[in-house]
Design a protein around this motif. Structure first.
Motif, mmCIF file in Angstrom:
data_model
loop_
_atom_site.group_PDB
_atom_site.id
_atom_site.type_symbol
_atom_site.label_atom_id
_atom_site.label_comp_id
_atom_site.label_asym_id
_atom_site.label_seq_id
_atom_site.Cartn_x
_atom_site.Cartn_y
_atom_site.Cartn_z
ATOM 1 N N HIS A 85 6.086 3.254 -12.642
ATOM 2 C CA HIS A 85 4.920 2.550 -11.918
ATOM 3 C C HIS A 85 4.675 3.003 -10.542
ATOM 4 N N LEU A 86 5.898 3.660 -10.092
ATOM 5 C CA LEU A 86 5.683 4.249 -8.708
ATOM 6 C C LEU A 86 4.884 5.645 -8.804
ATOM 7 N N ALA A 87 5.255 6.240 -10.065
ATOM 8 C CA ALA A 87 4.483 7.479 -10.283
ATOM 9 C C ALA A 87 3.012 7.405 -10.690
ATOM 10 N N LYS A 88 2.642 6.391 -11.117
ATOM 11 C CA LYS A 88 1.444 5.680 -11.651
ATOM 12 C C LYS A 88 0.300 5.548 -10.248
ATOM 13 N N GLY A 89 1.042 4.963 -9.234
ATOM 14 C CA GLY A 89 0.214 4.645 -8.117
ATOM 15 C C GLY A 89 -0.720 3.556 -8.084
ATOM 16 N N GLU A 90 -0.309 2.632 -9.275
ATOM 17 C CA GLU A 90 -1.465 1.682 -9.500
ATOM 18 C C GLU A 90 -0.676 0.340 -9.802
ATOM 19 N N SER A 91 -1.326 -0.701 -9.756
ATOM 20 C CA SER A 91 -0.591 -1.843 -10.153
ATOM 21 C C SER A 91 -1.134 -2.444 -11.479
ATOM 22 N N PRO A 92 -0.566 -2.404 -12.455
ATOM 23 C CA PRO A 92 -0.978 -2.815 -13.775
ATOM 24 C C PRO A 92 -0.201 -4.181 -13.888
ATOM 25 N N ASP A 93 -0.606 -5.021 -14.942
ATOM 26 C CA ASP A 93 -0.068 -6.154 -15.183
ATOM 27 C C ASP A 93 1.230 -6.102 -15.633
ATOM 28 N N PRO A 143 0.764 -1.329 -0.084
ATOM 29 C CA PRO A 143 -0.154 -0.129 -0.181
ATOM 30 C C PRO A 143 0.820 1.187 -0.037
ATOM 31 N N TRP A 144 2.048 1.300 0.501
ATOM 32 C CA TRP A 144 2.962 2.401 0.800
ATOM 33 C C TRP A 144 3.393 2.698 -0.878
ATOM 34 N N MET A 145 3.739 1.519 -1.645
ATOM 35 C CA MET A 145 4.124 1.939 -2.982
ATOM 36 C C MET A 145 3.049 2.573 -3.964
ATOM 37 N N LEU A 146 2.007 2.052 -3.585
ATOM 38 C CA LEU A 146 0.503 2.948 -4.245
ATOM 39 C C LEU A 146 0.460 4.279 -3.970
ATOM 40 N N LYS A 147 1.068 4.577 -2.927
ATOM 41 C CA LYS A 147 0.965 5.977 -2.410
ATOM 42 C C LYS A 147 2.112 6.900 -2.838
ATOM 43 N N ALA A 148 3.062 6.127 -3.059
ATOM 44 C CA ALA A 148 4.453 7.023 -2.953
ATOM 45 C C ALA A 148 4.792 7.483 -4.751
ATOM 46 N N LYS A 149 4.040 8.498 -5.054
ATOM 47 C CA LYS A 149 4.011 8.700 -6.339
ATOM 48 C C LYS A 149 5.093 9.837 -6.813
ATOM 49 N N LYS A 150 5.520 10.591 -5.551
ATOM 50 C CA LYS A 150 6.742 11.504 -5.898
ATOM 51 C C LYS A 150 7.446 11.740 -4.842
ATOM 52 N N GLY A 151 8.507 12.584 -4.842
ATOM 53 C CA GLY A 151 9.291 13.024 -3.590
ATOM 54 C C GLY A 151 10.230 12.003 -3.054
ATOM 55 N N LEU A 152 10.319 12.129 -1.806
ATOM 56 C CA LEU A 152 11.599 11.304 -0.959
ATOM 57 C C LEU A 152 11.084 9.848 -0.776
ATOM 58 N N SER A 153 9.546 9.583 -0.697
ATOM 59 C CA SER A 153 9.068 8.336 -0.527
ATOM 60 C C SER A 153 9.207 7.534 -1.854
ATOM 61 N N ARG A 154 9.116 8.104 -2.946
ATOM 62 C CA ARG A 154 9.288 7.404 -4.190
ATOM 63 C C ARG A 154 10.672 7.173 -4.418
ATOM 64 N N ALA A 155 11.672 8.170 -4.058
ATOM 65 C CA ALA A 155 13.094 7.991 -4.369
ATOM 66 C C ALA A 155 13.434 6.860 -3.272
ATOM 67 N N PHE A 156 12.981 6.681 -2.136
ATOM 68 C CA PHE A 156 13.331 5.832 -1.152
ATOM 69 C C PHE A 156 13.006 4.342 -1.628
ATOM 70 N N LEU A 157 11.897 4.186 -2.023
ATOM 71 C CA LEU A 157 11.341 2.927 -2.518
ATOM 72 C C LEU A 157 12.118 2.656 -3.855
ATOM 73 N N LEU A 158 12.433 3.482 -4.513
ATOM 74 C CA LEU A 158 13.137 3.082 -6.036
ATOM 75 C C LEU A 158 14.526 2.536 -5.550
ATOM 76 N N PHE A 159 14.916 3.345 -4.663
ATOM 77 C CA PHE A 159 16.296 3.011 -4.255
ATOM 78 C C PHE A 159 16.460 1.466 -3.566
ATOM 79 N N LEU A 160 15.432 1.185 -2.909
ATOM 80 C CA LEU A 160 15.324 -0.263 -2.131
ATOM 81 C C LEU A 160 15.184 -1.207 -3.332
ATOM 82 N N CYS A 161 14.142 -0.877 -4.378
ATOM 83 C CA CYS A 161 14.103 -1.827 -5.517
ATOM 84 C C CYS A 161 15.158 -2.181 -6.208
ATOM 85 N N LEU A 162 16.054 -1.100 -6.571
ATOM 86 C CA LEU A 162 17.112 -1.380 -7.288
ATOM 87 C C LEU A 162 18.435 -2.076 -6.608
#
Length: 295
Positions: free
Chosen positions: A274-282, A145-164
């Motif tokens: 996908h983080l910027a979209k805030g949705e879960s596509p196929d 649920p955090w990923m679906l809300k982290a569309k921008k800013g530090l939250s998006r950057a932090f999650l992207l860092f962890l993903c990569l």
């Protein structure tokens, strides 16, 4: 092959089957991202307690170098088995009873590996593992649920860092573990394998940080990001070589470490969108990889 190896390979096989079931059931890019976030959180903990503080040692007996052989056991735990259980708990929204059951199962596996003398505890204890998982499993359930809300800013950057992180960390370690392709000499540890592993942590986190910053910037021409990344990596490589920290022992070593971050940047562009979209596509990423390539 040693009998030790079969236990690690068996655990890996069972865990991979769990991953296949989960990814088939929940075919979403966000699910893959959640998995990689879970892996990176474990990587960061292992960097502190295992790489820098010698908490325990694995004995899969697949490599001649004892320390690098232990790393393969760590990969079984942190890249394959524990994140797989966490993903099952999250995707199927299992209750606390299941969380406790999975913790008991993993604690039992740890105890069994100790009794079989294929895993050695130093200052670490099984209770520490159980307590850590008691925090880790619910945290992973909160990530989706955090990923679906982290569309921008530090939250998006932090999650992207962890993903990569897992991409950079795994590819950073495998060449020198399997092929002894390079050595880092920082003087932090007397053993070259310890020294190389410790600096490998620093190097891969630096690469992920640079890639994350590049993905977060919106540039008109994507190829500029790839060019900037290569320039930064070339400068860092030359500085490390000139200082005597980096010693390449195989001709292709430098090329691998210059090229694989480009692929990570491509993956980062996909995850970032996908983080910027805030949705879960196929999770149909084949065409998206082409779109993420430099133009």
């Amino acid at each position: 092959m040693s009998s030790n190896s079969y236990w690690y390979l068996g655990l890996s096989f069972i865990s991979i089957i769990l991953q296949v079931i989960v990814f088939y059931r929940k075919r979403s890019v966000h699910t893959y991202m959640q998995f990689f976030i879970g892996v990176e959180l474990l990587y960061l903990v292992e960097a502190v307690i295992y790489i820098f503080n010698g908490s325990y040692e694995y004995h899969p007996k697949l490599l001649s170098n004892r320390y690098y052989d232990s790393h393969l056991g760590a990969i079984t735990s942190n890249l394959i088995s524990i994140p797989s259980f966490a993903l099952v708990l999250s995707v199927f929204q299992l209750s606390w009873i299941w969380i406790v059951a999975f913790i008991a199962l993993l604690a039992g596996i740890e105890w069994l590996f100790i009794e079989l003398h294929i895993y050695t505890l130093y200052w670490w204890r099984i209770g520490y593992t159980s307590l850590g998982l008691l925090l880790y499993f619910p945290l992973i359930k909160k990530m989706y649920p955090w990923m679906l809300k982290a569309k921008k800013g530090l939250s998006r950057a932090f999650l992207l860092f962890l993903c990569l992180g897992p991409f950079s960390g795994t590819v950073q370690f495998l060449p020198f573990m399997l092929f002894n392709s390079r050595v880092y000499r920082t003087g932090w540890f007397s053993d070259p394998a310890y020294d190389t592993s410790a600096f490998g942590i620093v190097y891969y986190l630096f690469v992920v940080l640079v890639i994350t910053l590049l993905v977060m910037d919106s540039w008109r021409y994507q190829w500029i990001k790839y060019a900037c990344l290569e320039i930064i990596l070339l400068i860092i490589t030359m500085l490390l070589k000139q200082s005597g920290i980096l010693i390449s022992q195989i001709w292709w070593d430098v090329y691998i470490y210059l090229m694989f971050p480009l692929l990570i940047l491509m993956i980062g562009e996909i995850f970032g969108k996908h983080l910027a979209k805030g949705e879960s596509p196929d999770a149909s990423t084949a065409s998206e990889i082409n779109k993420a390539a430099p133009t």
